[in-house]
Write an enzyme that holds these catalytic residues in place. Structure first.
Site, PDB file in Angstrom:
ATOM      1  CG  HIS A   1      -2.009  -1.035   1.118  1.00 11.52           C
ATOM      2  ND1 HIS A   1      -3.073  -1.092   1.981  1.00 11.52           N
ATOM      3  CD2 HIS A   1      -2.188  -2.071   0.242  1.00 11.52           C
ATOM      4  CE1 HIS A   1      -3.863  -2.104   1.650  1.00 11.52           C
ATOM      5  NE2 HIS A   1      -3.336  -2.724   0.611  1.00 11.52           N
TER       6      HIS A   1
ATOM      7  CD  GLU B   1      -2.236   4.244   3.222  1.00 15.38           C
ATOM      8  OE1 GLU B   1      -3.434   4.459   3.495  1.00 15.38           O
ATOM      9  OE2 GLU B   1      -1.863   3.422   2.361  1.00 15.38           O
TER      10      GLU B   1
ATOM     11  CB  CYS C   1      -6.291  -0.843   4.868  1.00 13.99           C
ATOM     12  SG  CYS C   1      -4.541  -1.307   4.927  1.00 13.99           S
TER      13      CYS C   1
ATOM     14  CB  CYS D   1      -1.878   1.326   6.173  1.00 13.93           C
ATOM     15  SG  CYS D   1      -1.272   0.565   4.638  1.00 13.93           S
TER      16      CYS D   1
END
Length: 332
Positions: free
Chosen positions: A261, A263, A289, A292
């Site tokens: 991801h 992040e 999410c 993260c």
């Protein structure tokens, strides 16, 4: 800065534009779009024909279409002067831009007709009666999408009477610029860094969704990351992540997704380069999410600003709040 010009035929708008161009302003005219349309269809670009084309475009696409099409051509790093604003909605579209100001350039009818004859432009009316007839068509109409100069004039910020010398007109324009100077709008820091994150997202190789994050400390970017397959693994858009390339239903087969991801990559990049991100702010195009969110908490990030909601974020929001991480959705 964006200066929009409202004015009747031969009021001196072109002279104003030329003066502003000497001061670094870039020039556009809403009439340029009409001339382009006339050229496409093989119509001779008389003033009457251009009026007709403009009315047809407004009727088909909305009263502000010419201004909208013009704004799409502008760049955000320079000043512009926009000529030929003839409908109130065109004025409103331009004024929706931060820093936009409208000038109404005016002069007596007889003076304007004499100027028109002197310039000798092809397609201009040859008699005063023709001049008045066209002016009446531009001034008002019962059809909302037609030219409505009389209704557009009240939206001007300043009226400039061009009934004297060019030198006097230049002085009035310079005075207007002085009154506008410094009143343009700058993006907030949150908007600035969210915009940067959106640009970073363009580097994403994920075929499902492009997401990116920017980590900021003391208003300085210290790390960035976008979603995609790990370093050394075939890019997602080249087939590297079977789950994404099969376009699995949202929220399913997440355990099979090879992509990292945005992040996650921003945090890992900081660690890879030995950059301390404790106490920083993370800007991300989508809210974090759960995975993260846990990384954000343990990395010591104190604030998260996001642009769009991630579909599965209820638990992530809950633990971020519990850990004392400020979470804010940035609205434009």
């Amino acid at each position: 800065m964006l200066i929009g010009l409202i004015g009747r035929n031969a009021a001196g708008k072109t002279t104003v534009c030329e003066h502003l161009r000497t001061k670094g302003f870039y020039f556009y005219s809403l009439s340029d779009i009409l001339r382009e349309e006339a050229d496409k269809t093989g119509v001779f670009p008389t003033r009457e024909n251009l009026i007709k084309i403009g009315n047809e475009l407004r009727k088909k696409f909305g009263s502000g279409i010419l201004a909208t099409m013009t704004l799409e051509r502008l760049k955000g790093d320079r000043n512009y002067v926009i000529d030929s604003i003839r409908n109130p909605e065109e004025a409103r579209v331009l004024k929706s831009m931060g820093g936009a100001r409208l000038l109404f350039i005016d002069a007596p009818q007889k003076v304007r007709f004499e100027r028109l004859k002197e310039r000798g432009r092809e397609g201009d009316p040859k008699t005063f009666e023709q001049f008045l007839s066209i002016e009446e068509k531009e001034a008002k109409s019962e059809v909302e999408t037609n030219q409505q100069i009389d209704s557009t004039i009240p939206l001007a910020d300043i009226t400039i009477e061009n009934d004297s010398t060019i030198k006097a007109l230049h002085k009035k324009i310079d005075d207007a610029l002085s009154s506008f100077s410094g009143k343009f709008e700058r993006p907030s820091w949150d908007q600035y860094f969210i915009d940067v994150a959106k640009t970073v997202a363009s580097r994403s190789n994920c075929v499902k969704r492009k997401v990116a994050s920017v980590i900021v400390k003391d208003k300085r970017i210290i790390s960035t990351g976008y979603n995609g397959t790990p370093r050394g693994v075939k890019n997602c858009n080249e087939g590297g992540c079977p789950r994404c390339n099969e376009f699995a239903e949202s929220g399913t087969k997440l355990e099979e997704c090879v992509c990292s991801h945005g992040e996650e990559n921003a945090i890992v990049q900081a660690a890879y380069h030995g950059v301390n991100i404790g106490g920083s702010t993370l800007y991300t195009t989508f809210s974090p999410c759960l995975m993260c969110a846990k990384m954000i908490i343990n990395a010591g990030i104190k604030r998260v600003v996001y642009n769009e909601e991630y579909p599965l974020n209820e638990t992530a929001h809950k633990i971020l709040a519990e850990a004392g991480v400020e979470l804010a959705k940035h609205r434009f």
